[in-house]
Design an enzyme around this catalytic site. Structure first.
Site: not given
Length: 331
Positions: A120, A144
């Site tokens: 990501t 995250y």
């Protein structure tokens, strides 16, 4: 793969199901491994084999790898909601980092040769410059992003120690749906902006939240690089082809278009496509969000045999809207 099978973890989810379609369309044998906690068995194409389980279940994973002669893994399974990672970080380190470590060990023991990891842009945190390139500092500002960066590090170390090569694809904002309407974002309560906006356009939500209007961006709202999910799926197939062709090389690549749109610009696009005006509710910033994330995508364009086919915001919205209408027919 022509000399083995590709296992797709999380292949019943949003991005994973599109990657499965792309692999199958390219002639690969595919086994999907998914616990169906956020995925749907009906999203898995009938040409693939579905195994339901947890990737931390070493016995089941290793049996699956052996039974299906798996030679490559595309790893999508994990948790992806940034604000939730701030409030529940241990969930993210378990689901994204610890689980990935278990999968990597099983892959090594089974002799898997190629590994593609769903990473990501959140690994960059709040970048000092935009667009951001692969060599720029990776300083995540939420669990995250950190959980994904830790997995990148594990994968790099594993590939250095064992006969495996890898591709890390750092996604920017994934949106849209399969143009043939075979798959799309189906998760209840999804946090993707375009998904939320098309739900609102169809009356499934009363409004769309705009989280923060005081960022240092042209209109004060967050700016993101939106990539069509089918283009992203095609990039995975191209990455696999490259790993097979050059088994001693690995790659870390941004997956985006190199152009950013603000939250308000995205909502304007939904208004255009639907010929209506969404109800926008301004709220405060969300924890863990950065002001602007746009990819420098020069590396992926020069490294992979891949050219974006759907880099049009209105087109992305149209595909997402068509899928949302299809979901309404299922209800």
């Amino acid at each position: 793969m022509r000399d083995g099978t590709v296992m797709v973890t999380g292949g019943a989810g949003y991005i994973g199901s599109h990657a499965v379609l792309a692999l199958l369309d390219a002639g690969h044998e595919v086994v999907v491994f998914d616990n169906l906690s956020t995925g749907f068995d009906w999203l898995v194409d009938s040409r693939a084999t579905l195994v339901r389980g947890e990737i931390e279940d070493d016995d089941l994973v290793r049996a699956t790898l052996q039974k299906h002669n798996v030679r490559a893994i595309l790893h999508f399974a994990g948790s992806i909601i940034v604000p939730e990672s701030v409030s529940n970080p241990l969930k993210y380190y378990r689901n994204n980092t610890v689980a990935s470590r278990a999968l990597l060990e099983s892959a090594v023991l089974a002799g898997v040769k190629h590994f593609i990891f769903s990473s990501t842009a959140a690994t960059y945190g709040a970048p000092e410059r935009v667009p951001v390139a692969e060599g720029d500092p990776t300083v995540p500002i939420n669990p995250y992003g950190m959980s994904k960066l830790m997995t990148e590090a594990m994968l790099r170390d594993v590939a250095a120690a064992y006969p495996m090569n890898y591709a890390v694809l750092r996604y920017f904002n994934v949106a849209g749906a399969d143009p043939q309407q075979r798959a799309g974002q189906s998760t209840i309560g999804a946090t993707h902006l375009i998904k939320i906006a098309v739900e609102a356009a169809l009356g499934k939500r009363a409004s769309v939240g705009v989280y923060g209007t005081d960022y240092a961006t042209p209109d004060g709202t967050g700016v993101r690089d939106y990539i069509h999910v089918s283009d992203l799926a095609a990039a995975h197939v191209a990455a696999l082809d490259l790993l097979v062709a050059e088994p001693t090389r690995s790659h870390t690549l941004n997956a985006g278009y190199g152009k950013g749109f603000s939250v308000l610009e995205v909502l304007d696009a939904v208004d255009r496509v639907t010929n209506m005006t969404l109800n926008r509710v301004v709220e405060g910033r969300r924890a863990g969000d950065s002001a602007e994330l746009v990819a420098d995508n020069s590396a992926i364009l020069s490294t992979l045999d891949w050219t974006p086919q759907r880099a049009d915001l209105d087109g992305i919205v149209r595909d997402a809207l068509a899928w949302e209408r299809k979901l309404s027919e299922r209800d």
